[in-house]
Design a protein around this motif. Sequence first.
Motif, PDB file in Angstrom:
ATOM      1  N   UNK A  25      28.739  40.619  55.697  1.00 63.58           N
ATOM      2  CA  UNK A  25      27.963  40.444  56.911  1.00 63.58           C
ATOM      3  C   UNK A  25      28.840  40.198  58.123  1.00 63.58           C
ATOM      4  N   UNK A  26      29.920  39.439  57.934  1.00 68.28           N
ATOM      5  CA  UNK A  26      30.837  39.153  59.038  1.00 68.28           C
ATOM      6  C   UNK A  26      31.564  40.422  59.483  1.00 68.28           C
ATOM      7  N   UNK A  27      32.002  41.214  58.509  1.00 65.64           N
ATOM      8  CA  UNK A  27      32.674  42.478  58.826  1.00 65.64           C
ATOM      9  C   UNK A  27      31.717  43.409  59.567  1.00 65.64           C
ATOM     10  N   UNK A  28      30.482  43.485  59.072  1.00 64.68           N
ATOM     11  CA  UNK A  28      29.481  44.330  59.721  1.00 64.68           C
ATOM     12  C   UNK A  28      29.222  43.874  61.149  1.00 64.68           C
ATOM     13  N   UNK A  29      29.140  42.561  61.349  1.00 58.88           N
ATOM     14  CA  UNK A  29      28.891  42.032  62.691  1.00 58.88           C
ATOM     15  C   UNK A  29      29.971  42.482  63.666  1.00 58.88           C
ATOM     16  N   UNK A  30      31.229  42.317  63.301  1.00 53.48           N
ATOM     17  CA  UNK A  30      32.315  42.692  64.206  1.00 53.48           C
ATOM     18  C   UNK A  30      32.383  44.204  64.413  1.00 53.48           C
ATOM     19  N   UNK A  31      32.082  44.961  63.361  1.00 55.05           N
ATOM     20  CA  UNK A  31      32.069  46.428  63.491  1.00 55.05           C
ATOM     21  C   UNK A  31      30.985  46.871  64.474  1.00 55.05           C
ATOM     22  N   UNK A  32      29.787  46.323  64.317  1.00 54.05           N
ATOM     23  CA  UNK A  32      28.688  46.695  65.203  1.00 54.05           C
ATOM     24  C   UNK A  32      28.932  46.196  66.625  1.00 54.05           C
TER      25      UNK A  32
END
Length: 198
Positions: free
Chosen positions: A143-150
């Motif tokens: 979720x953290x990786x997805x947040x920064x990617x988005x």
Amino acid sequence: MTGLGEQIVALARLSLQDPRAGVRSLLALGVPLPARTIGLLLMAVASAFLMHLGYLVLPPTDDPLALFMMESPLRAAAVQWLVLAGSVLLIFRIGRAWSGKGSLPDTLLVVVWLQVIMLGVQVAQLVVFLIAPLLAGLVSIGGLVLFFWLLTSFIAELHGFASRGKVLAGILVASFGVAMVLVLMLSLILGPEALGNV
């Protein structure tokens, strides 16, 4: 699911597959400013609600910030709104300082939309924690990786930046600066002992 529901699901799918294209489609919808403003408030309330559900599942013990938020759902919602509103202003101001083209209303819409997607991630994290606690850590990292990617992709498209790498670097630097300010504020509000648990 028809109409608005289908549109939201389709836009969420596009945003996950191609975040920049998702932002273009989002901005093309022409969402009225009052709806964007209300959306920010609704996301703050929804985020606070999920936070309190999480506290029911895993009550905080010695984290002053978590205990501070847990004491009052209204306080938690207000803090969430301040964080989101502050994020809107930072993304707009810093982006413009680096010759970005995004407007404040569009920045507001993008932040609301990012929060909509991340609320879905929060729900998934909560469900996984209840069903398979051992996998909760992996889901949180994802979720953290997805947040920064988005976030990186959304800001790049919003302001017309070509390099997502530079945008990510800017986000990390700005986040560090904001974190330092927040730690100082928390120490003043909750006391110096809170620094050891933040």
